[in-house]
Design a protein around this motif. Structure first.
Motif, PDB file in Angstrom:
ATOM      1  N   LEU A   1       4.627   7.196   6.516  1.00 41.93           N
ATOM      2  CA  LEU A   1       5.603   8.169   7.007  1.00 41.93           C
ATOM      3  C   LEU A   1       7.037   7.687   6.776  1.00 41.93           C
ATOM      4  O   LEU A   1       7.938   8.484   6.521  1.00 41.93           O
ATOM      5  CB  LEU A   1       5.364   8.449   8.491  1.00 41.93           C
ATOM      6  N   ALA A   2       7.232   6.363   6.865  1.00 43.41           N
ATOM      7  CA  ALA A   2       8.563   5.795   6.645  1.00 43.41           C
ATOM      8  C   ALA A   2       8.806   5.433   5.183  1.00 43.41           C
ATOM      9  O   ALA A   2       9.863   4.905   4.849  1.00 43.41           O
ATOM     10  CB  ALA A   2       8.740   4.547   7.513  1.00 43.41           C
ATOM     11  N   GLU A   3       7.812   5.718   4.327  1.00 43.85           N
ATOM     12  CA  GLU A   3       7.880   5.405   2.901  1.00 43.85           C
ATOM     13  C   GLU A   3       8.155   3.917   2.656  1.00 43.85           C
ATOM     14  O   GLU A   3       9.022   3.527   1.873  1.00 43.85           O
ATOM     15  CB  GLU A   3       8.904   6.297   2.185  1.00 43.85           C
ATOM     16  N   ARG A   4       7.367   3.083   3.366  1.00 46.06           N
ATOM     17  CA  ARG A   4       7.403   1.644   3.186  1.00 46.06           C
ATOM     18  C   ARG A   4       6.103   1.180   2.534  1.00 46.06           C
ATOM     19  O   ARG A   4       5.068   1.856   2.627  1.00 46.06           O
ATOM     20  CB  ARG A   4       7.519   0.919   4.538  1.00 46.06           C
ATOM     21  N   ARG A   5       6.147   0.029   1.890  1.00 47.04           N
ATOM     22  CA  ARG A   5       4.933  -0.566   1.343  1.00 47.04           C
ATOM     23  C   ARG A   5       3.944  -0.836   2.469  1.00 47.04           C
ATOM     24  O   ARG A   5       4.334  -1.248   3.573  1.00 47.04           O
ATOM     25  CB  ARG A   5       5.265  -1.881   0.619  1.00 47.04           C
ATOM     26  N   THR A   6       2.662  -0.606   2.226  1.00 48.51           N
ATOM     27  CA  THR A   6       1.628  -0.795   3.229  1.00 48.51           C
ATOM     28  C   THR A   6       0.934  -2.151   3.048  1.00 48.51           C
ATOM     29  O   THR A   6       1.203  -2.893   2.109  1.00 48.51           O
ATOM     30  CB  THR A   6       0.558   0.302   3.136  1.00 48.51           C
ATOM     31  N   GLU A   7       0.007  -2.435   3.961  1.00 47.33           N
ATOM     32  CA  GLU A   7      -0.803  -3.649   3.882  1.00 47.33           C
ATOM     33  C   GLU A   7      -2.193  -3.359   3.309  1.00 47.33           C
ATOM     34  O   GLU A   7      -3.145  -4.068   3.603  1.00 47.33           O
ATOM     35  CB  GLU A   7      -0.932  -4.281   5.262  1.00 47.33           C
ATOM     36  N   VAL A   8      -2.297  -2.358   2.480  1.00 47.06           N
ATOM     37  CA  VAL A   8      -3.612  -1.971   1.976  1.00 47.06           C
ATOM     38  C   VAL A   8      -4.279  -3.101   1.194  1.00 47.06           C
ATOM     39  O   VAL A   8      -5.501  -3.246   1.215  1.00 47.06           O
ATOM     40  CB  VAL A   8      -3.504  -0.684   1.124  1.00 47.06           C
ATOM     41  N   ASP A   9      -3.495  -3.925   0.504  1.00 49.11           N
ATOM     42  CA  ASP A   9      -4.095  -5.026  -0.251  1.00 49.11           C
ATOM     43  C   ASP A   9      -4.834  -5.987   0.676  1.00 49.11           C
ATOM     44  O   ASP A   9      -5.891  -6.523   0.318  1.00 49.11           O
ATOM     45  CB  ASP A   9      -3.021  -5.806  -1.017  1.00 49.11           C
ATOM     46  N   ALA A  10      -4.272  -6.230   1.858  1.00 44.40           N
ATOM     47  CA  ALA A  10      -4.858  -7.176   2.803  1.00 44.40           C
ATOM     48  C   ALA A  10      -5.973  -6.558   3.640  1.00 44.40           C
ATOM     49  O   ALA A  10      -6.675  -7.286   4.347  1.00 44.40           O
ATOM     50  CB  ALA A  10      -3.771  -7.722   3.734  1.00 44.40           C
ATOM     51  N   ILE A  11      -6.135  -5.243   3.554  1.00 48.63           N
ATOM     52  CA  ILE A  11      -7.148  -4.573   4.379  1.00 48.63           C
ATOM     53  C   ILE A  11      -8.261  -4.029   3.473  1.00 48.63           C
ATOM     54  O   ILE A  11      -9.208  -4.735   3.169  1.00 48.63           O
ATOM     55  CB  ILE A  11      -6.495  -3.471   5.249  1.00 48.63           C
ATOM     56  N   ASN A  12      -8.149  -2.799   3.032  1.00 53.03           N
ATOM     57  CA  ASN A  12      -9.185  -2.219   2.173  1.00 53.03           C
ATOM     58  C   ASN A  12      -9.309  -2.983   0.867  1.00 53.03           C
ATOM     59  O   ASN A  12     -10.421  -3.169   0.344  1.00 53.03           O
ATOM     60  CB  ASN A  12      -8.881  -0.756   1.905  1.00 53.03           C
ATOM     61  N   GLY A  13      -8.186  -3.445   0.319  1.00 49.21           N
ATOM     62  CA  GLY A  13      -8.224  -4.190  -0.926  1.00 49.21           C
ATOM     63  C   GLY A  13      -8.987  -5.489  -0.812  1.00 49.21           C
ATOM     64  O   GLY A  13      -9.702  -5.891  -1.744  1.00 49.21           O
ATOM     65  N   THR A  14      -8.855  -6.176   0.314  1.00 47.51           N
ATOM     66  CA  THR A  14      -9.581  -7.433   0.529  1.00 47.51           C
ATOM     67  C   THR A  14     -11.079  -7.219   0.497  1.00 47.51           C
ATOM     68  O   THR A  14     -11.827  -8.009  -0.091  1.00 47.51           O
ATOM     69  CB  THR A  14      -9.160  -8.058   1.865  1.00 47.51           C
ATOM     70  N   VAL A  15     -11.550  -6.159   1.136  1.00 48.07           N
ATOM     71  CA  VAL A  15     -12.991  -5.865   1.141  1.00 48.07           C
ATOM     72  C   VAL A  15     -13.468  -5.567  -0.276  1.00 48.07           C
ATOM     73  O   VAL A  15     -14.492  -6.084  -0.734  1.00 48.07           O
ATOM     74  CB  VAL A  15     -13.309  -4.686   2.079  1.00 48.07           C
ATOM     75  N   ALA A  16     -12.702  -4.739  -0.989  1.00 48.87           N
ATOM     76  CA  ALA A  16     -13.099  -4.339  -2.347  1.00 48.87           C
ATOM     77  C   ALA A  16     -13.096  -5.512  -3.322  1.00 48.87           C
ATOM     78  O   ALA A  16     -13.828  -5.496  -4.318  1.00 48.87           O
ATOM     79  CB  ALA A  16     -12.164  -3.237  -2.847  1.00 48.87           C
ATOM     80  N   GLU A  17     -12.297  -6.532  -3.050  1.00 48.80           N
ATOM     81  CA  GLU A  17     -12.266  -7.708  -3.920  1.00 48.80           C
ATOM     82  C   GLU A  17     -13.487  -8.593  -3.737  1.00 48.80           C
ATOM     83  O   GLU A  17     -13.877  -9.329  -4.635  1.00 48.80           O
ATOM     84  CB  GLU A  17     -11.004  -8.532  -3.641  1.00 48.80           C
ATOM     85  N   ARG A  18     -14.098  -8.520  -2.556  1.00 45.99           N
ATOM     86  CA  ARG A  18     -15.172  -9.448  -2.227  1.00 45.99           C
ATOM     87  C   ARG A  18     -16.559  -8.930  -2.576  1.00 45.99           C
ATOM     88  O   ARG A  18     -17.455  -9.715  -2.893  1.00 45.99           O
ATOM     89  CB  ARG A  18     -15.118  -9.792  -0.728  1.00 45.99           C
ATOM     90  N   ILE A  19     -16.753  -7.619  -2.479  1.00 41.63           N
ATOM     91  CA  ILE A  19     -18.070  -7.029  -2.749  1.00 41.63           C
ATOM     92  C   ILE A  19     -17.872  -5.692  -3.465  1.00 41.63           C
ATOM     93  O   ILE A  19     -16.751  -5.201  -3.585  1.00 41.63           O
ATOM     94  CB  ILE A  19     -18.872  -6.795  -1.442  1.00 41.63           C
ATOM     95  N   ASP A  20     -18.977  -5.121  -3.900  1.00 40.27           N
ATOM     96  CA  ASP A  20     -18.941  -3.761  -4.449  1.00 40.27           C
ATOM     97  C   ASP A  20     -18.802  -2.799  -3.275  1.00 40.27           C
ATOM     98  O   ASP A  20     -19.763  -2.543  -2.557  1.00 40.27           O
ATOM     99  CB  ASP A  20     -20.213  -3.477  -5.241  1.00 40.27           C
ATOM    100  N   ALA A  21     -17.594  -2.305  -3.051  1.00 44.02           N
ATOM    101  CA  ALA A  21     -17.286  -1.495  -1.873  1.00 44.02           C
ATOM    102  C   ALA A  21     -16.573  -0.222  -2.318  1.00 44.02           C
ATOM    103  O   ALA A  21     -15.343  -0.136  -2.289  1.00 44.02           O
ATOM    104  CB  ALA A  21     -16.412  -2.289  -0.908  1.00 44.02           C
ATOM    105  N   PRO A  22     -17.317   0.803  -2.745  1.00 40.49           N
ATOM    106  CA  PRO A  22     -16.679   1.986  -3.334  1.00 40.49           C
ATOM    107  C   PRO A  22     -15.742   2.734  -2.398  1.00 40.49           C
ATOM    108  O   PRO A  22     -14.730   3.281  -2.845  1.00 40.49           O
ATOM    109  CB  PRO A  22     -17.862   2.862  -3.755  1.00 40.49           C
ATOM    110  N   VAL A  23     -16.055   2.767  -1.095  1.00 39.72           N
ATOM    111  CA  VAL A  23     -15.178   3.499  -0.173  1.00 39.72           C
ATOM    112  C   VAL A  23     -13.854   2.763  -0.002  1.00 39.72           C
ATOM    113  O   VAL A  23     -12.771   3.351  -0.116  1.00 39.72           O
ATOM    114  CB  VAL A  23     -15.874   3.712   1.184  1.00 39.72           C
ATOM    115  N   ASN A  24     -13.930   1.462   0.264  1.00 43.50           N
ATOM    116  CA  ASN A  24     -12.693   0.687   0.403  1.00 43.50           C
ATOM    117  C   ASN A  24     -11.906   0.650  -0.900  1.00 43.50           C
ATOM    118  O   ASN A  24     -10.674   0.709  -0.894  1.00 43.50           O
ATOM    119  CB  ASN A  24     -13.020  -0.730   0.880  1.00 43.50           C
ATOM    120  N   ARG A  25     -12.615   0.578  -2.022  1.00 43.56           N
ATOM    121  CA  ARG A  25     -11.930   0.571  -3.317  1.00 43.56           C
ATOM    122  C   ARG A  25     -11.180   1.878  -3.540  1.00 43.56           C
ATOM    123  O   ARG A  25     -10.039   1.879  -4.009  1.00 43.56           O
ATOM    124  CB  ARG A  25     -12.948   0.347  -4.434  1.00 43.56           C
ATOM    125  N   THR A  26     -11.790   2.994  -3.169  1.00 49.31           N
ATOM    126  CA  THR A  26     -11.141   4.294  -3.347  1.00 49.31           C
ATOM    127  C   THR A  26      -9.947   4.450  -2.420  1.00 49.31           C
ATOM    128  O   THR A  26      -8.875   4.921  -2.839  1.00 49.31           O
ATOM    129  CB  THR A  26     -12.159   5.424  -3.091  1.00 49.31           C
TER     130      THR A  26
END
Length: 295
Positions: free
Chosen positions: A255-280
């Motif tokens: 909402l404030a148009e700032r960078r999010t922490e998605v890399d540390a949250i959903n991105g972290t899960v997607a990096e570790r396993i095959d996680a199509p929902v988190n990757r999307t």
């Protein structure tokens, strides 16, 4: 206790403000918030109401020697926070950040015990000098690798003295993964759908949120942490119910148009396993960030 809060945005200001009821606190944040607090004090309203007078600045004071440094910066700023804090040599550091790996990074660069923590207090920063508590929750803290420690007990006692709901826990690795499951299930979904946290309790959002949590639980088990799918989903529902009217931190960023922490949250899960929902979820948030020139 002498406390320094590095990253005094909404959560850092709330935690620091509550601690300032009992302890000597310095908030390190951005102007105009820091300048306003330094001149006029900090007003806490919402579910908790008080006015306190912590010190506030945009940089760590040259003579700072905190008993406790609380790190509340975004995950992508952890390295910079560690470098800055290394100059003031805190006795204990506590991370209250999202994502995995922040504590390990802090421990690499700081010569002190580093504790892990989770926080379910809700906070928003509507105006400089004012932080709103949108929900009373709990801070859980303990050694980042599990077990018990005197520094964790000392910090827990300091938080208790300030009237903060606090638990000192010996199972922080599991709690950290459970928190990641909650964030993976709530943050990306609410940010993309523009809904409050309670929106993930019903279809169609609940299907996506619960699938993201189950993927996170599977990643935890592959990392050797015992977190069942059922426990991860239950944690998402429990937090969503308790914070139903809250706007998630990632939604606030969008909402404030700032960078999010998605890399540390959903991105972290997607990096570790095959996680199509988190990757999307991660891909969609990253696409929005790139479109806004935020990465």
């Amino acid at each position: 206790m002498e406390v320094l809060v590095f990253g005094a945005g909404s959560l850092g200001s709330l935690v620091g403000g509550l601690l300032a009821r009992q302890h000597r606190v310095t908030l390190v944040g951005r102007d105009p918030h820091a300048a306003t607090v330094d001149a006029d004090g900090l007003t806490v309203d919402g579910e908790i109401e008080c006015h306190v007078d912590p010190a506030a600045t945009t940089e760590i004071p040259a003579d700072a020697a905190p008993d406790l440094a609380i790190v509340t910066v975004k995950a992508y700023d952890t390295a910079a926070a560690a470098d800055a804090l290394s100059d003031c040599d805190p006795e204990i550091a506590l991370s209250l950040q999202n994502g995995l790996g922040n504590e390990a990074l802090l421990a690499e660069r700081l010569d002190c015990p580093v504790l892990a923590g989770t926080c379910t207090y809700g906070a928003m920063l509507p105006d400089p000098g004012r932080v709103t508590c949108t929900g009373v929750g709990e801070i859980v803290l303990g050694p980042r690798e599990g077990g018990e420690s005197e520094p964790a007990d000392r910090v827990g006692m300091a938080f208790d003295e300030a009237g903060i709901e606090t638990t000192v826990a010996a199972d922080m690795p599991r709690r950290a993964w459970e928190k990641l499951a909650v964030n993976a299930g709530i943050n990306g979904v609410t940010a993309l759908a523009r809904i409050e946290n309670g929106g993930v309790l019903s279809e169609p959002a609940s299907e996506v949120a619960e699938a993201a949590a189950r993927e996170t639980a599977r990643a935890a088990r592959e990392a050797g942490v015992d977190l069942t799918d059922e426990a991860a989903v239950a944690a998402v529902r429990r937090v969503a119910e308790a914070t139903a009217k809250n706007t998630s931190s990632m939604s606030q960023d969008v909402l404030a148009e700032r960078r999010t922490e998605v890399d540390a949250i959903n991105g972290t899960v997607a990096e570790r396993i095959d996680a199509p929902v988190n990757r999307t979820l991660a891909a969609l948030i990253r696409a929005w960030e790139r479109d806004r020139g935020l990465r």
